[in-house]
Design a protein around this motif. Structure first.
Motif, PDB file in Angstrom:
ATOM      1  N   LYS A  35      -4.024  -6.056   7.291  1.00 44.77           N
ATOM      2  CA  LYS A  35      -4.821  -5.303   6.320  1.00 44.77           C
ATOM      3  C   LYS A  35      -6.071  -4.717   6.969  1.00 44.77           C
ATOM      4  O   LYS A  35      -6.441  -3.568   6.722  1.00 44.77           O
ATOM      5  CB  LYS A  35      -5.211  -6.187   5.143  1.00 44.77           C
ATOM      6  CG  LYS A  35      -5.930  -5.442   4.028  1.00 44.77           C
ATOM      7  CD  LYS A  35      -6.262  -6.358   2.875  1.00 44.77           C
ATOM      8  CE  LYS A  35      -6.904  -5.561   1.726  1.00 44.77           C
ATOM      9  NZ  LYS A  35      -8.097  -4.809   2.155  1.00 44.77           N
ATOM     10  N   ASP A  36      -6.738  -5.519   7.802  1.00 39.13           N
ATOM     11  CA  ASP A  36      -7.928  -5.023   8.502  1.00 39.13           C
ATOM     12  C   ASP A  36      -7.579  -3.842   9.402  1.00 39.13           C
ATOM     13  O   ASP A  36      -8.331  -2.861   9.490  1.00 39.13           O
ATOM     14  CB  ASP A  36      -8.559  -6.137   9.342  1.00 39.13           C
ATOM     15  CG  ASP A  36      -9.263  -7.199   8.504  1.00 39.13           C
ATOM     16  OD1 ASP A  36      -9.409  -6.995   7.281  1.00 39.13           O
ATOM     17  OD2 ASP A  36      -9.653  -8.235   9.074  1.00 39.13           O
TER      18      ASP A  36
ATOM     19  N   GLU B 212       0.811  -1.212   0.000  1.00 41.37           N
ATOM     20  CA  GLU B 212       0.000   0.000   0.000  1.00 41.37           C
ATOM     21  C   GLU B 212       0.849   1.268   0.000  1.00 41.37           C
ATOM     22  O   GLU B 212       0.315   2.374  -0.013  1.00 41.37           O
ATOM     23  CB  GLU B 212      -0.943   0.008   1.205  1.00 41.37           C
ATOM     24  CG  GLU B 212      -1.994  -1.091   1.189  1.00 41.37           C
ATOM     25  CD  GLU B 212      -3.002  -0.919   0.074  1.00 41.37           C
ATOM     26  OE1 GLU B 212      -3.147   0.221  -0.431  1.00 41.37           O
ATOM     27  OE2 GLU B 212      -3.647  -1.911  -0.309  1.00 41.37           O
TER      28      GLU B 212
ATOM     29  N   GLY C 122      -7.194   3.906   8.346  1.00 37.75           N
ATOM     30  CA  GLY C 122      -7.334   4.848   7.245  1.00 37.75           C
ATOM     31  C   GLY C 122      -5.974   5.282   6.721  1.00 37.75           C
ATOM     32  O   GLY C 122      -4.941   5.072   7.357  1.00 37.75           O
TER      33      GLY C 122
ATOM     34  N   ASP D 207      -7.030  -0.797   7.236  1.00 37.46           N
ATOM     35  CA  ASP D 207      -8.324  -0.288   6.779  1.00 37.46           C
ATOM     36  C   ASP D 207      -9.016   0.494   7.892  1.00 37.46           C
ATOM     37  O   ASP D 207      -9.639   1.527   7.645  1.00 37.46           O
ATOM     38  CB  ASP D 207      -9.219  -1.438   6.324  1.00 37.46           C
ATOM     39  CG  ASP D 207      -8.777  -2.042   5.002  1.00 37.46           C
ATOM     40  OD1 ASP D 207      -7.979  -1.401   4.298  1.00 37.46           O
ATOM     41  OD2 ASP D 207      -9.230  -3.160   4.682  1.00 37.46           O
TER      42      ASP D 207
ATOM     43  N   ARG E 185      -9.167   4.884  -0.740  1.00 33.55           N
ATOM     44  CA  ARG E 185      -8.277   4.035  -1.534  1.00 33.55           C
ATOM     45  C   ARG E 185      -8.368   4.373  -3.016  1.00 33.55           C
ATOM     46  O   ARG E 185      -7.391   4.275  -3.735  1.00 33.55           O
ATOM     47  CB  ARG E 185      -8.608   2.567  -1.305  1.00 33.55           C
ATOM     48  CG  ARG E 185      -8.168   2.085   0.071  1.00 33.55           C
ATOM     49  CD  ARG E 185      -8.280   0.593   0.192  1.00 33.55           C
ATOM     50  NE  ARG E 185      -7.828   0.169   1.516  1.00 33.55           N
ATOM     51  CZ  ARG E 185      -6.578  -0.077   1.801  1.00 33.55           C
ATOM     52  NH1 ARG E 185      -5.654   0.057   0.897  1.00 33.55           N
ATOM     53  NH2 ARG E 185      -6.226  -0.468   3.007  1.00 33.55           N
TER      54      ARG E 185
END
Length: 214
Positions: free
Chosen positions: A119-120, A87, A126, A123, A210
């Motif tokens: 990843k969670d 990312e 932010g 997310d 995203r």
């Protein structure tokens, strides 16, 4: 100055995989001292857990560190780090705590679980873009509001506020590289009805979706 991406805030998540609990924690940090302090805080908070795996990336000096904390090599810290690197996130620390549930997950299962947890957590935290932004004030009639919002978003911009009165005033930020042509483009699209006015600029972190991340 070169743009980069950081976590907007702290992210905390939890899920269970074959009776093992995975708790993900992710935060923004600016140096190794802060990163290691966060890791120690998590280890102290979850001292009774089987594993507290971690990773961090610091922009200054290009520092990259990770630990499997007793899990099989390459199944925890490295895939967690991979989430941040994929990312393009920097100045971030992630700790995933595992409470073993008595069922072995295997190397593939562990890799997937630690990847998912990181990843969670990202997310949940932010993503913010740190770059030079140009601020605009855009008065417009209500009929043009959706078009203005779409044009801002299409240029990777962010709508900060929308003021409603006899007409609407949109307060927006656009990346410096997108700002120059924006007023003329908006005038063309609205047949001269909408005039965008620059109100300032700054190098700062701004939350982005995203779809807006470039």
């Amino acid at each position: 100055m070169e743009e980069y991406y950081i976590p907007t805030g702290r992210g905390e998540t939890e899920f269970t995989e074959k009776r093992s609990r995975f708790l993900g924690h992710l935060a923004h940090v600016t140096d190794e001292e802060q990163a290691r302090a966060f890791i120690q805080q998590m280890k102290k908070q979850y001292h009774d857990a089987r594993h507290n795996c971690w990773c961090y990336v610091i922009r200054e000096g290009g520092v990259v560190r990770y630990s499997d904390d007793g899990e099989p090599q390459g199944t925890a810290g490295q895939p967690m780090l991979g989430v941040l690197q994929k990312e393009g996130i920097t100045d971030a620390v992630c700790v995933v705590t595992r409470y073993f549930g008595g069922v072995l997950l295997g190397a593939g299962g562990l890799l997937r679980a630690y990847t998912r947890s990181a990843k969670d957590a990202l997310d949940a935290a932010g993503i913010s873009a740190v770059r030079r932004w140009v601020a605009f004030s855009i008065p417009c009639g209500y009929r043009w509001l959706s078009r203005v919002q779409l044009e801002v978003e299409s240029r990777q911009g962010v709508v900060l506020d929308t003021e409603y009165g006899a007409e609407v005033t949109v307060k927006a930020l656009l990346p410096e590289g997108q700002a120059g042509a924006f007023p003329a483009q908006l005038r063309d699209l609205t047949a001269g009805s909408v005039q965008a006015r620059i109100t300032g600029e700054a190098f700062r972190a701004v939350p982005v979706g995203r779809g807006e991340k470039r």
